[in-house]
Design a protein around this motif. Structure first.
Motif, PDB file in Angstrom:
ATOM      1  N   TRP A   1      35.128  38.501  60.380  1.00 53.70           N
ATOM      2  CA  TRP A   1      36.753  37.425  60.498  1.00 53.70           C
ATOM      3  C   TRP A   1      37.167  38.376  61.616  1.00 53.70           C
ATOM      4  N   GLN A   2      36.605  38.872  62.728  1.00 50.78           N
ATOM      5  CA  GLN A   2      37.362  39.845  64.080  1.00 50.78           C
ATOM      6  C   GLN A   2      37.032  39.073  65.107  1.00 50.78           C
ATOM      7  N   THR A   3      38.534  38.860  66.061  1.00 51.41           N
ATOM      8  CA  THR A   3      38.135  37.839  67.066  1.00 51.41           C
ATOM      9  C   THR A   3      37.381  38.737  67.822  1.00 51.41           C
ATOM     10  N   THR A   4      36.909  38.246  68.696  1.00 50.07           N
ATOM     11  CA  THR A   4      36.287  39.046  69.681  1.00 50.07           C
ATOM     12  C   THR A   4      36.730  38.449  71.255  1.00 50.07           C
ATOM     13  N   GLU A   5      36.590  39.408  72.655  1.00 51.28           N
ATOM     14  CA  GLU A   5      37.316  38.953  73.983  1.00 51.28           C
ATOM     15  C   GLU A   5      36.303  37.688  74.932  1.00 51.28           C
ATOM     16  N   ASP A   6      34.662  38.008  74.131  1.00 52.42           N
ATOM     17  CA  ASP A   6      33.741  37.221  75.003  1.00 52.42           C
ATOM     18  C   ASP A   6      33.959  35.652  73.433  1.00 52.42           C
ATOM     19  N   GLY A   7      34.629  35.669  72.880  1.00 51.34           N
ATOM     20  CA  GLY A   7      35.042  34.331  71.978  1.00 51.34           C
ATOM     21  C   GLY A   7      36.225  33.701  73.144  1.00 51.34           C
ATOM     22  N   ARG A   8      37.368  34.805  73.469  1.00 50.48           N
ATOM     23  CA  ARG A   8      38.307  34.090  74.622  1.00 50.48           C
ATOM     24  C   ARG A   8      38.191  33.275  75.715  1.00 50.48           C
ATOM     25  N   THR A   9      36.634  34.279  76.038  1.00 48.58           N
ATOM     26  CA  THR A   9      36.952  33.636  77.709  1.00 48.58           C
ATOM     27  C   THR A   9      35.839  32.714  77.328  1.00 48.58           C
ATOM     28  N   PHE A  10      34.700  32.139  77.019  1.00 53.50           N
ATOM     29  CA  PHE A  10      33.854  31.103  76.276  1.00 53.50           C
ATOM     30  C   PHE A  10      34.599  30.243  76.106  1.00 53.50           C
ATOM     31  N   LEU A  11      35.873  30.332  75.843  1.00 56.04           N
ATOM     32  CA  LEU A  11      37.088  29.280  75.270  1.00 56.04           C
ATOM     33  C   LEU A  11      37.366  28.631  76.595  1.00 56.04           C
ATOM     34  N   GLU A  12      38.096  29.968  77.617  1.00 54.07           N
ATOM     35  CA  GLU A  12      39.207  29.760  78.316  1.00 54.07           C
ATOM     36  C   GLU A  12      38.153  28.955  79.828  1.00 54.07           C
ATOM     37  N   MET A  13      36.406  29.370  79.707  1.00 54.18           N
ATOM     38  CA  MET A  13      36.157  28.189  80.431  1.00 54.18           C
ATOM     39  C   MET A  13      35.950  27.488  80.449  1.00 54.18           C
ATOM     40  N   LYS A  14      35.234  27.217  79.206  1.00 49.36           N
ATOM     41  CA  LYS A  14      34.868  25.966  78.661  1.00 49.36           C
ATOM     42  C   LYS A  14      36.860  24.976  78.540  1.00 49.36           C
ATOM     43  N   VAL A  15      37.319  25.667  78.773  1.00 50.91           N
ATOM     44  CA  VAL A  15      38.143  24.715  78.751  1.00 50.91           C
ATOM     45  C   VAL A  15      39.437  24.535  80.295  1.00 50.91           C
ATOM     46  N   ALA A  16      38.682  25.311  81.408  1.00 51.63           N
ATOM     47  CA  ALA A  16      38.796  25.166  82.686  1.00 51.63           C
ATOM     48  C   ALA A  16      38.640  23.707  83.197  1.00 51.63           C
ATOM     49  N   PRO A  17      37.954  23.140  82.973  1.00 56.40           N
ATOM     50  CA  PRO A  17      36.866  22.016  83.915  1.00 56.40           C
ATOM     51  C   PRO A  17      38.147  20.760  83.313  1.00 56.40           C
ATOM     52  N   ILE A  18      38.885  20.988  82.015  1.00 57.89           N
ATOM     53  CA  ILE A  18      39.480  19.529  81.326  1.00 57.89           C
ATOM     54  C   ILE A  18      40.960  19.552  81.259  1.00 57.89           C
ATOM     55  N   LEU A  19      41.863  21.076  81.219  1.00 56.50           N
ATOM     56  CA  LEU A  19      42.961  21.213  81.488  1.00 56.50           C
ATOM     57  C   LEU A  19      43.752  21.348  82.887  1.00 56.50           C
ATOM     58  N   LYS A  20      44.447  20.620  83.041  1.00 60.24           N
ATOM     59  CA  LYS A  20      44.642  20.682  84.905  1.00 60.24           C
ATOM     60  C   LYS A  20      46.334  21.973  84.465  1.00 60.24           C
ATOM     61  N   VAL A  21      46.994  22.013  84.022  1.00 60.48           N
ATOM     62  CA  VAL A  21      47.984  23.028  83.723  1.00 60.48           C
ATOM     63  C   VAL A  21      47.989  24.037  83.320  1.00 60.48           C
ATOM     64  N   PRO A  22      48.283  25.505  83.657  1.00 56.30           N
ATOM     65  CA  PRO A  22      48.321  26.283  83.466  1.00 56.30           C
ATOM     66  C   PRO A  22      48.906  26.480  81.953  1.00 56.30           C
ATOM     67  N   TYR A  23      48.245  27.411  81.144  1.00 50.83           N
ATOM     68  CA  TYR A  23      48.764  27.737  79.506  1.00 50.83           C
ATOM     69  C   TYR A  23      48.843  29.163  79.553  1.00 50.83           C
TER      70      TYR A  23
END
Length: 354
Positions: free
Chosen positions: A256-278
């Motif tokens: 049930w632990q979060t991981t840096e890999d998980g965060r990096t993957f989601l940031e990579m996947k959302v990058a082509p879609i979300l045009k604005v900073p978050y």
């Protein structure tokens, strides 16, 4: 004291089943251990009739979706609360070929009822990269599961029918016709304990295939889109300026632990879609109680008919639970048949216990 049902576990499955049986006039004790992790506390609660890259119609969508919309709306109206948010899901086209394929789906009689006839692409373009436009899936939305679970808990607390406790098989005296627990005689005990079912000696033989998922919570300045955006990952607007981004799928490292890999993957996947900073302000991880054949597991134990299970709802629990809880109630109370693809009987060949 004698009651009809003891429901063990108060995630989405236990909450929905307890409510369903209560509304049928049954006496229901709802028991949950807050110390145990729960997938429902993490999940985004999406309901989506067309899923995956190819927009495949969800299993039994034509039955599930009208039922779930009515089910959650009825609870809101009866209790004067809000937790269900009916929203379209916007799918921006990633290529001309995908645009062609998606528009063909929109004309298909099997799927056109779930596709909006007109889409205002301009309403998304400030925040979402959509040069080719997109498609909107209808009859979708999300359930605020934290709020929903809190509301159902409060309902049973007011009836003095909710208890915080850990209930294991060893705590029960299981007879042929009923179960004894803490001086209470119970007609049926139903385990709705999600992935914890793998550790239940009565049900550890079932073909679970748990899936870990992670979700990000982020702040986006002036993000005004009210619908859900989904293309590889989803962007769920929780409230103005606050979104959730998800989700990952992993069949390994089931903790049930979060991981840096998980965060990096989601940031990579959302990058082509979300045009604005978050700005990421939170990250959560949970384990979904999925099964090897991707179907729920519902029914009574093959040799202990006073004990049952309502589980294996996996990634689509919010969509599946209302319809299947009603089916289970009709099976338990009226003797009607269960949906064959969800019936525990399909797994009995795996059982070698006593």
């Amino acid at each position: 004291m004698t009651v009809d049902f003891l429901i063990v576990g108060q995630g989405v499955a236990g909450s929905v089943l307890a409510w369903t049986l209560d509304q049928r006039g049954c006496t229901v004790l709802l028991v949950d251990d807050p110390a145990l992790p729960s997938a429902s506390a993490v999940a985004a609660g999406l309901v989506n009739p067309l899923t995956g890259r190819k927009l495949v119609r969800t299993w039994k969508a034509d039955e599930l979706f009208p039922f779930l919309h009515q089910f959650y709306s009825d609870i809101e109206q009866q209790l004067g609360v809000t937790f269900f948010h009916s929203k379209n899901i916007y799918r921006p086209f990633r290529s001309v070929s995908e645009q062609t394929d998606y528009l063909a789906l929109a004309a298909d009689p099997d799927t056109q009822q779930y596709v909006s006839k007109s889409v205002d692409d301009q309403a998304y373009s400030q925040f979402i990269d959509n040069p080719l436009g997109g498609l909107e899936v209808t009859q979708a939305g999300w359930v605020d599961l934290t709020e929903f679970v809190r509301i159902i808990k409060g309902y049973f607390v007011r009836k003095n029918q909710f208890f915080e406790a850990r209930v294991g098989v060893n705590d029960l005296t299981i007879n042929d016709r009923n179960v004894e627990w803490q001086g209470v005689t119970i007609d049926k005990v139903i385990f709705c304990d999600g992935v914890q079912a793998r550790e239940n000696p009565l049900f550890d033989w079932l073909p679970y295939n748990p899936v870990k998922g992670q979700i990000l919570t982020a702040i986006v300045d002036k993000y005004s889109i009210k619908n859900i955006v989904n293309q590889g990952v989803f962007i769920l607007p929780v409230r103005p300026g606050l979104i959730r981004i998800g989700a990952t799928y992993s069949w390994h490292d089931l903790d049930w632990q979060t991981t840096e890999d998980g965060r990096t993957f989601l940031e990579m996947k959302v990058a082509p879609i979300l045009k604005v900073p978050y700005q990421i302000v939170g990250q959560q991880a949970g384990i979904r109680p999925s099964t090897k054949d991707r179907r729920p597991i519902i029914g009574l134990h093959p040799t202990r008919p006073a004990v049952g299970i309502f589980g294996g709802l996996g990634t689509k629990g919010v969509s599946l639970a209302p319809y299947l809880a009603e089916q289970f109630a009709r099976y338990l109370l009226d003797g009607e048949d269960l949906e064959p693809e969800a019936n525990i009987s399909r797994c009995v060949s795996l059982y070698h216990g006593s």
